[in-house]
Structure formats: C-alpha cells, structure tokens
Design a protein around this motif. Sequence first.
Motif, short mmCIF file in Angstrom:
data_model
loop_
_atom_site.label_atom_id
_atom_site.label_comp_id
_atom_site.label_asym_id
_atom_site.label_seq_id
_atom_site.Cartn_x
_atom_site.Cartn_y
_atom_site.Cartn_z
N HIS A 1 0.83 -1.21 0.00
CA HIS A 1 0.00 0.00 0.00
C HIS A 1 0.87 1.26 0.00
N ARG A 2 2.03 1.18 0.56
CA ARG A 2 2.97 2.31 0.47
C ARG A 2 3.35 2.53 -1.00
N LEU A 3 3.58 1.44 -1.73
CA LEU A 3 3.84 1.56 -3.16
C LEU A 3 2.63 2.11 -3.90
N ASP A 4 1.43 1.70 -3.49
CA ASP A 4 0.20 2.22 -4.10
C ASP A 4 0.13 3.73 -3.93
N ILE A 5 0.42 4.20 -2.72
CA ILE A 5 0.35 5.64 -2.44
C ILE A 5 1.40 6.39 -3.24
N CYS A 6 2.60 5.83 -3.33
CA CYS A 6 3.65 6.47 -4.12
C CYS A 6 3.26 6.51 -5.60
N ALA A 7 2.67 5.44 -6.12
CA ALA A 7 2.25 5.42 -7.52
C ALA A 7 1.15 6.45 -7.77
N LEU B 1 5.64 -17.26 -15.94
CA LEU B 1 5.74 -17.46 -14.51
C LEU B 1 5.26 -16.25 -13.70
N LEU B 2 5.18 -15.10 -14.35
CA LEU B 2 4.72 -13.90 -13.67
C LEU B 2 3.21 -13.92 -13.41
N THR B 3 2.52 -14.93 -13.91
CA THR B 3 1.10 -15.07 -13.59
C THR B 3 0.89 -15.80 -12.26
N THR B 4 1.96 -16.29 -11.66
CA THR B 4 1.87 -16.95 -10.35
C THR B 4 1.67 -15.89 -9.27
N ALA B 5 0.54 -15.95 -8.60
CA ALA B 5 0.20 -14.93 -7.60
C ALA B 5 0.88 -15.22 -6.27
N VAL B 6 1.23 -14.14 -5.57
CA VAL B 6 1.76 -14.19 -4.21
C VAL B 6 0.94 -13.21 -3.38
N PRO B 7 0.51 -13.58 -2.18
CA PRO B 7 -0.33 -12.68 -1.38
C PRO B 7 0.43 -11.52 -0.75
N PHE B 8 -0.22 -10.37 -0.75
CA PHE B 8 0.31 -9.16 -0.13
C PHE B 8 -0.77 -8.58 0.79
N ARG C 1 4.45 -5.80 -7.57
CA ARG C 1 3.14 -5.28 -7.95
C ARG C 1 2.44 -6.23 -8.93
N ILE C 2 3.19 -6.81 -9.84
CA ILE C 2 2.59 -7.76 -10.77
C ILE C 2 2.08 -8.99 -10.03
N LEU C 3 2.89 -9.54 -9.14
CA LEU C 3 2.47 -10.74 -8.41
C LEU C 3 1.28 -10.47 -7.51
N SER C 4 1.12 -9.21 -7.08
CA SER C 4 -0.01 -8.85 -6.22
C SER C 4 -1.29 -8.60 -7.00
N GLY C 5 -1.20 -8.59 -8.35
CA GLY C 5 -2.37 -8.34 -9.18
C GLY C 5 -2.50 -6.90 -9.62
N ARG C 6 -1.50 -6.06 -9.32
CA ARG C 6 -1.56 -4.65 -9.70
C ARG C 6 -0.88 -4.36 -11.03
N GLY C 7 -0.44 -5.37 -11.69
CA GLY C 7 0.18 -5.22 -13.01
C GLY C 7 -0.04 -6.50 -13.78
N THR C 8 0.37 -6.52 -15.02
CA THR C 8 0.18 -7.71 -15.85
C THR C 8 1.52 -8.32 -16.23
N GLY C 9 1.54 -9.62 -16.30
CA GLY C 9 2.73 -10.35 -16.71
C GLY C 9 2.30 -11.64 -17.38
N ASP C 10 3.24 -12.34 -17.98
CA ASP C 10 2.92 -13.62 -18.60
C ASP C 10 3.86 -14.69 -18.07
#
Length: 257
Positions: A173-179, A250-257, A239-248
Amino acid sequence: MTTTALPRSAAAPRRAGLDRAEITSLAAAEYARCAELFDRLEPAQWSAPTANTGWDVRDTAGHMLGMMRMVASWGQFAGQLSTSMWQSKRAKAAVSVDHLTALQVRQNAGLTTAELAARWRTLAPPAVRNRGRLVRLVGGRTLPELQLVGGQLERWTFGFLIGVVLTRDPFMHRLDICAATGLDPQPAAAHEGRLVDDVVREWAARHGRPFRLELTGPAGGSWGDGDEPIALDALQFCRILSGRGTGDGLLTTAVPF
C-alpha cells in the motif's frame, strides 16, 4: 462468489519463511517507512485515487491503520476478525478480507489526516510487540478460514498471516500511495530488498519450475539458474504478483500481499 465455486489447494498450511526476530524487525522498519510517507504527503495528495478500486490515498491509509490497530491488541485482533467473518458468512462470500478492509476504512473515516498519522506512530510499537507475541503463541496454528490466492483457496498458519502478509500489506500500500502521488518509495536493499527476497522465494516455491530472475533497483538481485531470464524492476515484480500489473508465463503466479 462462494467457496463451492472455487478450487482448493491440497497443500499444507503455508508457513512463514522468516524467523521471529526478522519478522519483528521488518515490521518495525515498514511501519517507520509508512509514517515517513504520511509526513511527506501534501494535503491534496490524500484524495488521489489509488490502484485499490474505490479507495483514494486517505481510504488506503485508513485501512492500513485499521490493520495495525487489529494486531496491536488481542481484543481488536479477535473483534475485527470475528466481525468480518460473520459479515462474509452472511454475504456468502468466499473469504472475509474485503469485509475486513471495508470495516477498517469505515472505523477510521472520521480521523483527520494529522490524527491518522499521529495514531499510526502511537500504535506502531505495540503492534510490533504484539505481532511477535502472536507469532510465538499461535504462529503454528492454522487460520480458521481459507484464503484466496490466484483464484484458489488455500490454508495459512497464523504465523504466515501475522508475520509475513501483515508486513507485505503496508509495503504494497505504500507503493500504491507512491504510484498515486508520484512520490519516490525510496527502496533500500536492507529492508525492501529483504522483503523482495522473501517474495521471490515464495513465488519460486509456488510455481515450482526452473527460472532465472534478474530484478533491478536497490531492492533487486538475481535468483535461479534457468535458461530464459525474466528481467524487470524489483518493485514492479511485486506489484505484478499482487495483481496490480500484468505479466505472462511465470509472472502469472500470484503471491499474497
């Protein structure tokens, strides 16, 4: 969406990959970084929209404070979890996290931004202490509710939630605020780099395939020995792994934040 509509992981409950000393030191450092960010915000920036649907910076900070308040005392921890789980059960929701975060935003909506920042600083030390106690006392136990990650329900231990996810949450969320505001998150190897390393290790365990990862920036590094490198900024990787960006791939493997 109900629990019956979602696949369930057969894996053992996910545990923290950090020891208790590191859990508390990373939590304290992250809370301090968030306090510094709140102090840097100009009045108009609190109303900037974020990547979190329907939340501006002020709402995001209200959720962050609510989550800190939840872990700063046993009563808040039990009360917020039980209330949100009851609400999600009534709504027949798959998981209660959306009800929990909405509750936290509502509870802190009446604070001025100055009051919010002051309460953040006041609650940080007890939150760090109580998180350490909770990890020690109940860290190995399994949460009573399944958690949703990457479209699949899975089990977590209290230690994974309290020790790992509840530091990743304010970090993201700190990254969200900075973005949202254009402010520099000012990453450093000693803190953000350690968080990123833990995320990479979990991501690698989740997909279980050969990889070579080259993450740039102060929080970056190199991992794996696969043939085709994946190269990008370390914070954008998270951010990609958290669902805030797109990747293809192995980058589609989600990690919880």
